[in-house]
Design an enzyme around this catalytic site. Structure first.
Site, PDB file in Angstrom:
ATOM      1  CG  HIS A  44     -29.566 -20.645 -20.372  1.00 23.39           C
ATOM      2  ND1 HIS A  44     -28.634 -21.657 -20.488  1.00 23.39           N
ATOM      3  CD2 HIS A  44     -29.034 -19.568 -20.999  1.00 23.39           C
ATOM      4  CE1 HIS A  44     -27.586 -21.208 -21.167  1.00 23.39           C
ATOM      5  NE2 HIS A  44     -27.806 -19.951 -21.498  1.00 23.39           N
TER       6      HIS A  44
ATOM      7  CG  ASP B   2     -26.833 -19.896 -27.203  1.00 30.07           C
ATOM      8  OD1 ASP B   2     -27.550 -18.944 -27.554  1.00 30.07           O
ATOM      9  OD2 ASP B   2     -26.031 -19.830 -26.245  1.00 30.07           O
TER      10      ASP B   2
ATOM     11  CG  HIS C 215     -23.959 -19.272 -23.089  1.00 29.57           C
ATOM     12  ND1 HIS C 215     -24.319 -18.204 -23.893  1.00 29.57           N
ATOM     13  CD2 HIS C 215     -22.936 -18.839 -22.314  1.00 29.57           C
ATOM     14  CE1 HIS C 215     -23.540 -17.160 -23.611  1.00 29.57           C
ATOM     15  NE2 HIS C 215     -22.701 -17.528 -22.656  1.00 29.57           N
TER      16      HIS C 215
ATOM     17  CG  ASP D 215     -24.603 -16.886 -27.810  1.00 26.25           C
ATOM     18  OD1 ASP D 215     -24.751 -17.847 -28.588  1.00 26.25           O
ATOM     19  OD2 ASP D 215     -25.165 -16.823 -26.700  1.00 26.25           O
TER      20      ASP D 215
END
Length: 340
Positions: free
Chosen positions: A123, A160, A162, A247
């Site tokens: 991120h 991931d 996200h 995740d």
């Protein structure tokens, strides 16, 4: 040579009480690796990333900010990203481990490897820490591969849950990096729409594959086998890196996907086969994964595939409608999808 597993205990000192991105992630993961005798891999202490390595991606002012904040004892950057006294050192080792992984893959001849450290990185934008991330570890590693090893093509797969907005943006206009992201949509950080395919010279080299809540092994397995693997063959990267978050596992508390340990092993199988065909080494860089037992079990499930001396057998997975739609969407940029 034995595949390397880069680690450093500095990551344990980046500890925000009550935060889901916590030291237990590494403690439980490494305990599982120890129970399996590290699958025969070699544990290697991660070095610090140098200023030169970091500043290929991040402005010097951003690096100095993280250093200064940690030296002052820490503080909040945004509502979910905070530093403590140990954060800067942990972030240096996480980025440095990803760089050292590249050196092992491209310089020492390791066929595969891991940098399994925290804090995560995908991120982090060039000049902004966010989403638990301070330096973009996989981007720093990619920039190092090009600067230090003369690599001209790198494929990054981000699985991931996200979207890796930082990596997406850093390489958005760069045709030497093929960035593929499979992520839940809608979900934090709100980026990664299917229509974002890059910009300028990099159009077609950003491949966003958003999937709805509840998606599981069959969706991810099909996207990797029927989309990412063919892209790998067409792009012929000299290095493949995975932003390996866990995740998307069905047990994870921060999202709603339904992957299992077998699903991560299947994605790794598809990647191993594609990497073998183009002769590219494969490196994993840890991102998210907040159900610590599921994180450890998922990594343990893919390790025999990743580190196998022989190329694994093909994955038998049907073409999912999301993979079919993505191939049609990408056909203007990747003509081979127009004939499949």
């Amino acid at each position: 040579m034995r595949p390397p597993w880069f680690h450093h205990d500095a990551g344990l000192a980046h500890d925000i009480p009550g935060h889901p991105e916590r030291p237990a992630r590494i403690v439980v993961l490494e305990a599982e690796m120890e129970r399996n005798d590290w699958f025969g891999w070699e544990r290697v202490e991660a070095p610090r990333a140098t200023a030169e390595q970091l500043e290929r991606v991040h402005p010097a002012a951003h690096v100095a900010l993280i250093e200064r904040l940690s030296a002052q004892g820490g503080g909040a950057i945004d509502y979910d990203t905070s530093a403590v006294a140990g954060t800067y050192e942990a972030a240096l080792r996480a980025a440095g481990g990803a760089v050292a992984l590249v050196d092992a893959l491209l310089g020492a001849g390791a066929p595969c490897g891991w940098s399994a450290q925290r804090p995560p990185g995908h991120h982090a934008e060039a000049a902004r820490a966010m989403g638990f991330c301070f330096f973009n570890n996989v981007a720093v590693a990619t920039a190092h591969a090009r600067a230090a090893h003369g690599v001209e093509r790198v494929l990054i797969l981000d699985w991931d849950v996200h979207h890796g907005n930082g990596t997406n943006d850093i390489f958005h206009a760069d045709p030497s990096v093929l960035f593929c992201s499979i992520h839940e949509w809608p979900l934090y950080p709100g980026t990664g729409t299917a229509g974002d395919v890059g910009s300028g010279a990099g159009v077609g080299h950003t491949v966003n594959l958003p999937v709805p809540a509840g998606s599981g092994d069959e969706v991810h397995g099909s996207l990797v086998e029927h989309l990412v693997a063919p892209l790998c063959l067409a792009f012929a990267p000299q290095l493949v890196l995975v932003s390996a978050g866990f995740d998307a596992h069905r047990a994870d508390p921060l999202a709603s996907l339904r992957l299992s340990e077998a699903g991560y092993a299947a994605m790794t199988t598809s990647l191993r086969r594609a990497c073998a065909e183009v002769g590219a080494p494969l490196g994993m860089v840890l991102e998210g994964g907040y159900a610590v037992d599921a994180l450890a079990a998922s990594v343990a499930a893919l390790m025999p595939v990743l580190g196998s001396a022989s190329v694994p057998a093909a994955v038998d997975v049907a073409v999912h409608p999301l993979a079919k739609a993505a191939r049609e969407r990408l056909a203007p940029h990747w003509p081979q999808f127009g004939t499949m």
